[in-house]
Design a protein around this motif. Sequence first.
Motif, PDB file in Angstrom:
ATOM      1  N   GLN A 197       0.843  -1.199   0.000  1.00  0.00           N
ATOM      2  CA  GLN A 197       0.000   0.000   0.000  1.00  0.00           C
ATOM      3  C   GLN A 197       0.872   1.241   0.000  1.00  0.00           C
ATOM      4  OE1 GLN A 197      -2.535  -0.548   3.473  1.00  0.00           O
ATOM      5  NE2 GLN A 197      -4.241  -1.048   2.122  1.00  0.00           N
ATOM      6  N   TYR A 198       0.400   2.263  -0.714  1.00  0.00           N
ATOM      7  CA  TYR A 198       1.176   3.503  -0.774  1.00  0.00           C
ATOM      8  C   TYR A 198       0.460   4.658  -0.082  1.00  0.00           C
ATOM      9  CZ  TYR A 198       3.621   0.717  -4.259  1.00  0.00           C
ATOM     10  OH  TYR A 198       4.301  -0.289  -4.888  1.00  0.00           O
ATOM     11  N   SER A 199      -0.545   4.321   0.719  1.00  0.00           N
ATOM     12  CA  SER A 199      -1.228   5.378   1.480  1.00  0.00           C
ATOM     13  C   SER A 199      -0.305   5.825   2.616  1.00  0.00           C
ATOM     14  CB  SER A 199      -2.537   4.837   2.059  1.00  0.00           C
ATOM     15  OG  SER A 199      -2.269   3.661   2.819  1.00  0.00           O
ATOM     16  N   PRO A 200      -0.513   7.031   3.205  1.00  0.00           N
ATOM     17  CA  PRO A 200       0.385   7.488   4.284  1.00  0.00           C
ATOM     18  C   PRO A 200       0.457   6.479   5.432  1.00  0.00           C
ATOM     19  CG  PRO A 200      -1.089   9.248   3.597  1.00  0.00           C
ATOM     20  CD  PRO A 200      -1.567   8.007   2.906  1.00  0.00           C
ATOM     21  N   ARG A 201       1.604   6.469   6.132  1.00  0.00           N
ATOM     22  CA  ARG A 201       1.813   5.510   7.225  1.00  0.00           C
ATOM     23  C   ARG A 201       0.804   5.712   8.352  1.00  0.00           C
ATOM     24  NH1 ARG A 201       6.988   3.256   6.743  1.00  0.00           N
ATOM     25  NH2 ARG A 201       6.733   2.240   8.750  1.00  0.00           N
ATOM     26  N   ALA A 202       0.633   6.990   8.715  1.00  0.00           N
ATOM     27  CA  ALA A 202      -0.225   7.279   9.877  1.00  0.00           C
ATOM     28  C   ALA A 202      -1.692   7.250   9.470  1.00  0.00           C
ATOM     29  CB  ALA A 202       0.139   8.637  10.452  1.00  0.00           C
ATOM     30  N   SER A 203      -2.556   6.934  10.440  1.00  0.00           N
ATOM     31  CA  SER A 203      -3.986   6.886  10.119  1.00  0.00           C
ATOM     32  C   SER A 203      -4.678   8.194  10.500  1.00  0.00           C
ATOM     33  CB  SER A 203      -4.645   5.713  10.866  1.00  0.00           C
ATOM     34  OG  SER A 203      -4.247   5.738  12.223  1.00  0.00           O
ATOM     35  N   THR A 204      -4.121   8.945  11.466  1.00  0.00           N
ATOM     36  CA  THR A 204      -4.764  10.200  11.895  1.00  0.00           C
ATOM     37  C   THR A 204      -4.163  11.377  11.136  1.00  0.00           C
ATOM     38  OG1 THR A 204      -3.106  10.554  13.612  1.00  0.00           O
ATOM     39  CG2 THR A 204      -5.046   9.269  14.229  1.00  0.00           C
ATOM     40  N   THR A 205      -4.937  12.463  11.053  1.00  0.00           N
ATOM     41  CA  THR A 205      -4.429  13.658  10.353  1.00  0.00           C
ATOM     42  C   THR A 205      -3.189  14.238  11.041  1.00  0.00           C
ATOM     43  OG1 THR A 205      -6.649  14.097   9.577  1.00  0.00           O
ATOM     44  CG2 THR A 205      -5.068  15.916   9.413  1.00  0.00           C
TER      45      THR A 205
END
Length: 459
Positions: free
Chosen positions: A226-234
Amino acid sequence: MGTQGLPDEKSGYRHSIEEKLAKQKEIDDWLPITSARTAKWWYSAFHNVTAMVGAGVLSLPYAMSELGWGPGVAVLVLSWVITLYTLWQMVEMHEMVPGRRFDRYHELGQYAFGEKLGLYIVVPQQLIVEVGVNIVYMVTGGKSLEKFHDTVCSGSGSGSGSGSGCKKIKTTYFIMIFASVHFVLSHLPNFNSISGVSLAAAVMSLSYSTIAWGASVDKGVQPHVQYSPRASTTPGKVFDFFSALGDVAFAYAGHNVVLEIQATIPSTPEKPSKGPMWRGVIVAYIVVALCYFPVALIGYYVFGNTVKDNILISLEKPKWLIAMANMFVVIHVIGSYQIYAMPVFDMIETVLVKKLHFKPTGTLRFVARTVYVAFTMFIAITFPFFGGLLSFFGGFAFAPTTYFLPCIMWLAIYKPRKFSLSWWSNWVCIIFGLFLMILSPIGGLRQIIIQAKTYKFYS
């Protein structure tokens, strides 16, 4: 009668001036930066590669995973272009005053900003960078030795128990083993005397970078990547972004030693030192591109947002290759440590000899350098937060000395016409550098705080 003393006074005055100059020359011939000016252009190439391609290259895929594809590629390319431009400025400014050489970063600062202010602006930042790099490299060297040991051990087990043929050893001891090399090497007198170490380090940097991206290609893109950002929160995403900027700034930190490297190249009015120096810089920057871009892009492409903050940790097989790459990192970091320590030794020895009037002797040099190596080892053992340290130091001090201090000096000294190309390009670099300096320590500090929660001292 009263005039007879004048010729004597004059000759006495001239004699005292000559004595002062002779003493000054004796000190300069002893200090590590100015003692030997016989370097060739290729010395500049591998000193610059060793200074630039540090262990920071191994954290670039991790930085990419915090930045994402678009911003990640943009920041990498921009940093490469901007730092090459500011490095060119430093090389040009080394001898811009006929008959004078600015052998040290702070001497150029003093010429641009004034005797006192120049020292106050440049010296603290340069020291933070050089001492900071030395501490981070102590940690890197120790951890890479540990990784080498663990990889070789897990490979040598006979399958019984945990499959390990060796006992677990504390990271602290590995940092001490790494430091023991520097207790010996740090007594080499000047830049030219460490050129062999530096050449080996430059070759190693290209080798382990190639292993890092080559083994990644061999491993192939991971399932469910997956290439989505590592963190889940803003807030997590924002802080990660800041911290990644620091990692990138850390990867381009060679400017702190560039004038000192150029000081070792001979110079005449017909053949100024900037010619061979610039040739070496161009070669070094091509090597930098060959190391940085494939590691960052392929590493991120293969592992996505699960990549570790040191790509060699993500690559576990083939074991012999990863063990070898870790050993290459150790050899490279040995050379890098020496390149960054040399200007610090020069500063310490200058203060001891010129300000505190110690005699320039081998004993003084031995004691001063041994104390410095012991100090960096102690700090490294106490705070081995590798990733967080990179982005904290990266933004705090690397951004100014690499991205915008050369531009401010250029504007102060050359005063280019307002809104000309030179004026615009310098201001763009200054704004980009300020942006890096303010934002990345925030991300780095947050990482250190998170890691410190679970950390046990001297474990």
